[in-house]
Design a protein around this motif. Structure first.
Motif, PDB file in Angstrom:
ATOM      1  N   ALA A  40       0.835  -1.209   0.000  1.00 55.41           N
ATOM      2  CA  ALA A  40       0.000   0.000   0.000  1.00 55.41           C
ATOM      3  C   ALA A  40       0.867   1.255   0.000  1.00 55.41           C
ATOM      4  O   ALA A  40       0.579   2.225  -0.719  1.00 55.41           O
ATOM      5  N   ALA A  41       1.938   1.256   0.818  1.00 59.09           N
ATOM      6  CA  ALA A  41       2.826   2.423   0.880  1.00 59.09           C
ATOM      7  C   ALA A  41       3.512   2.660  -0.457  1.00 59.09           C
ATOM      8  O   ALA A  41       3.594   3.801  -0.937  1.00 59.09           O
ATOM      9  N   LEU A  42       4.003   1.612  -1.093  1.00 60.96           N
ATOM     10  CA  LEU A  42       4.675   1.754  -2.385  1.00 60.96           C
ATOM     11  C   LEU A  42       3.710   2.231  -3.464  1.00 60.96           C
ATOM     12  O   LEU A  42       4.083   3.021  -4.332  1.00 60.96           O
ATOM     13  N   THR A  43       2.485   1.756  -3.412  1.00 59.46           N
ATOM     14  CA  THR A  43       1.480   2.204  -4.381  1.00 59.46           C
ATOM     15  C   THR A  43       1.236   3.701  -4.237  1.00 59.46           C
ATOM     16  O   THR A  43       1.180   4.444  -5.234  1.00 59.46           O
ATOM     17  N   ASP A  44       1.096   4.184  -2.993  1.00 62.81           N
ATOM     18  CA  ASP A  44       0.887   5.615  -2.757  1.00 62.81           C
ATOM     19  C   ASP A  44       2.096   6.432  -3.199  1.00 62.81           C
ATOM     20  O   ASP A  44       1.953   7.500  -3.803  1.00 62.81           O
ATOM     21  N   ILE A  45       3.275   5.939  -2.891  1.00 63.58           N
ATOM     22  CA  ILE A  45       4.498   6.648  -3.279  1.00 63.58           C
ATOM     23  C   ILE A  45       4.598   6.745  -4.795  1.00 63.58           C
ATOM     24  O   ILE A  45       4.916   7.799  -5.361  1.00 63.58           O
ATOM     25  N   ASP A  46       4.307   5.641  -5.477  1.00 60.08           N
ATOM     26  CA  ASP A  46       4.420   5.646  -6.934  1.00 60.08           C
ATOM     27  C   ASP A  46       3.380   6.565  -7.581  1.00 60.08           C
ATOM     28  O   ASP A  46       3.675   7.287  -8.540  1.00 60.08           O
ATOM     29  N   LYS A  47       2.152   6.550  -7.069  1.00 54.86           N
ATOM     30  CA  LYS A  47       1.120   7.459  -7.601  1.00 54.86           C
ATOM     31  C   LYS A  47       1.544   8.908  -7.428  1.00 54.86           C
ATOM     32  O   LYS A  47       1.352   9.742  -8.320  1.00 54.86           O
ATOM     33  N   THR A  48       2.135   9.213  -6.264  1.00 54.32           N
ATOM     34  CA  THR A  48       2.587  10.578  -6.014  1.00 54.32           C
ATOM     35  C   THR A  48       3.730  10.954  -6.939  1.00 54.32           C
ATOM     36  O   THR A  48       3.772  12.074  -7.476  1.00 54.32           O
ATOM     37  N   SER A  49       4.668  10.034  -7.152  1.00 56.12           N
ATOM     38  CA  SER A  49       5.806  10.338  -8.036  1.00 56.12           C
ATOM     39  C   SER A  49       5.323  10.623  -9.454  1.00 56.12           C
ATOM     40  O   SER A  49       5.846  11.529 -10.131  1.00 56.12           O
ATOM     41  N   GLN A  50       4.331   9.896  -9.911  1.00 58.67           N
ATOM     42  CA  GLN A  50       3.813  10.129 -11.259  1.00 58.67           C
ATOM     43  C   GLN A  50       3.048  11.455 -11.352  1.00 58.67           C
ATOM     44  O   GLN A  50       3.139  12.168 -12.360  1.00 58.67           O
ATOM     45  N   ALA A  51       2.320  11.796 -10.289  1.00 60.50           N
ATOM     46  CA  ALA A  51       1.609  13.081 -10.274  1.00 60.50           C
ATOM     47  C   ALA A  51       2.597  14.245 -10.275  1.00 60.50           C
ATOM     48  O   ALA A  51       2.402  15.243 -10.984  1.00 60.50           O
ATOM     49  N   LEU A  52       3.656  14.117  -9.503  1.00 57.02           N
ATOM     50  CA  LEU A  52       4.675  15.170  -9.449  1.00 57.02           C
ATOM     51  C   LEU A  52       5.415  15.273 -10.777  1.00 57.02           C
ATOM     52  O   LEU A  52       5.774  16.372 -11.225  1.00 57.02           O
ATOM     53  N   ARG A  53       5.654  14.142 -11.398  1.00 54.41           N
ATOM     54  CA  ARG A  53       6.322  14.165 -12.710  1.00 54.41           C
ATOM     55  C   ARG A  53       5.484  14.918 -13.736  1.00 54.41           C
ATOM     56  O   ARG A  53       6.019  15.736 -14.507  1.00 54.41           O
ATOM     57  N   ARG A  54       4.185  14.668 -13.736  1.00 51.91           N
ATOM     58  CA  ARG A  54       3.308  15.376 -14.678  1.00 51.91           C
ATOM     59  C   ARG A  54       3.318  16.881 -14.411  1.00 51.91           C
ATOM     60  O   ARG A  54       3.351  17.695 -15.351  1.00 51.91           O
ATOM     61  N   ALA A  55       3.311  17.251 -13.126  1.00 54.63           N
ATOM     62  CA  ALA A  55       3.322  18.677 -12.772  1.00 54.63           C
ATOM     63  C   ALA A  55       4.621  19.334 -13.212  1.00 54.63           C
ATOM     64  O   ALA A  55       4.617  20.471 -13.709  1.00 54.63           O
ATOM     65  N   TYR A  56       5.736  18.622 -13.047  1.00 46.08           N
ATOM     66  CA  TYR A  56       7.029  19.197 -13.438  1.00 46.08           C
ATOM     67  C   TYR A  56       7.119  19.350 -14.957  1.00 46.08           C
ATOM     68  O   TYR A  56       7.603  20.384 -15.454  1.00 46.08           O
ATOM     69  N   LEU A  57       6.654  18.375 -15.697  1.00 49.61           N
ATOM     70  CA  LEU A  57       6.694  18.464 -17.156  1.00 49.61           C
ATOM     71  C   LEU A  57       5.787  19.583 -17.666  1.00 49.61           C
ATOM     72  O   LEU A  57       6.107  20.267 -18.647  1.00 49.61           O
ATOM     73  N   ARG A  58       4.689  19.792 -16.978  1.00 45.28           N
ATOM     74  CA  ARG A  58       3.724  20.815 -17.393  1.00 45.28           C
ATOM     75  C   ARG A  58       4.279  22.220 -17.193  1.00 45.28           C
ATOM     76  O   ARG A  58       4.101  23.098 -18.052  1.00 45.28           O
ATOM     77  N   ASP A  59       4.983  22.448 -16.068  1.00 38.56           N
ATOM     78  CA  ASP A  59       5.476  23.802 -15.772  1.00 38.56           C
ATOM     79  C   ASP A  59       6.669  23.731 -14.816  1.00 38.56           C
ATOM     80  O   ASP A  59       6.537  23.938 -13.616  1.00 38.56           O
TER      81      ASP A  59
END
Length: 261
Positions: free
Chosen positions: A61-80
């Motif tokens: 569960a912890a790894l799933t949450d961490i990975d979802k967050t990393s992907q969300a942050l990656r999208r935000a960084y690529l966007r701006d």
């Protein structure tokens, strides 16, 4: 008075009876010990399975949450990229998963481009870090979990959970890094109901230890650093030909005690 002719047979018979009696007594003792050991072995095996299942569910569960967050942050960084810090502050993104204490970005050249811990005012070379080198050469887009490292900005023992940053054209743009305090995993393992003389550890499929706690641990840094410097060798659970789950006996690397895992 016993006649001399009968003395020797009586002595022999009495001696044989004593030997038979001793054999019966020791046989009963050994049988009792065997039954006692078999009972405790079954109990220990059942407890090991329960502890592993509970720990695995939490870590998944912890790894799933961490990975979802990393992907969300990656999208935000690529966007701006220029306003990535504002995004983190406005959305409180580092607190999406509570163990995260630092978010950082490594650029395509291998230098620190952003850190939520403190402003990047001087070049920080991270080209030697395994999590950067892995994503630089890997053809897959997956979550990488580092060994236990000392952060060059935070100077804190942590595990790095990372994903490569790639644009729509598939060009490598760097690595997004979520640094999770090593103490988070240690404290979680301490919350597990470890039986007396037992231990629980997090070990990657690469053989590297991530965290380890035994029932006698009292301090955060009770594990010798040397255990994080060498991967396990020949452990049964590292053999790809063996079942994904099961029980085994092997000596603990630190105490040298034979354990059930």
């Amino acid at each position: 008075m016993v006649p001399r002719s009968r003395l020797y047979p009586l002595i022999v018979l009495h001696g044989a009876a004593c030997l038979i009696l001793l054999a019966v007594v020791w046989g009963a003792i050994l049988a009792g010990l065997y039954i006692h050991r078999a009972y405790h072995l079954r109990t220990s095996q059942a407890l090991a399975v329960t502890l592993v299942d509970a720990t695995a569910q939490h870590m998944t569960a912890a790894l799933t949450d961490i990975d979802k967050t990393s992907q969300a942050l990656r999208r935000a960084y690529l966007r701006d990229p220029a306003n990535f810090d504002r995004f983190l502050r406005d959305t409180d993104a580092p607190q999406v998963i509570f163990p995260t204490f630092q978010v950082s970005v490594i650029n395509a050249a291998g230098f620190l481009a952003y850190s939520s811990g403190q402003p990047v005012t001087a070049p920080v070379d991270l080209r030697d870090r395994l999590h950067y080198r892995y994503h630089l050469t890997s053809a897959t887009d997956d979550l990488y979990v580092s060994r236990v490292v000392i952060g060059r900005v935070s100077n804190t023992q942590s595990l790095q959970f990372t994903r490569k940053i790639i644009d729509d054209a598939g060009t490598f743009k760097g690595v997004i890094v979520l640094s999770v305090a090593h103490d988070y995993f240690v404290q979680f393992l301490r919350s597990v109901a470890i039986p007396p003389d037992g231990l629980v550890a997090l070990i990657g499929s690469d053989g590297w230890l991530r965290a380890r706690v035994n029932s006698l641990d009292t301090g955060v840094n009770s594990v010798p650093p040397s255990l994080f410097e060498t991967p396990l060798q020949d452990a049964p659970f590292l053999d790809a030909k063996r079942p994904a789950a099961g029980l085994y006996d092997m000596p603990a690397s630190l105490e040298g005690v034979q354990r059930i895992g």
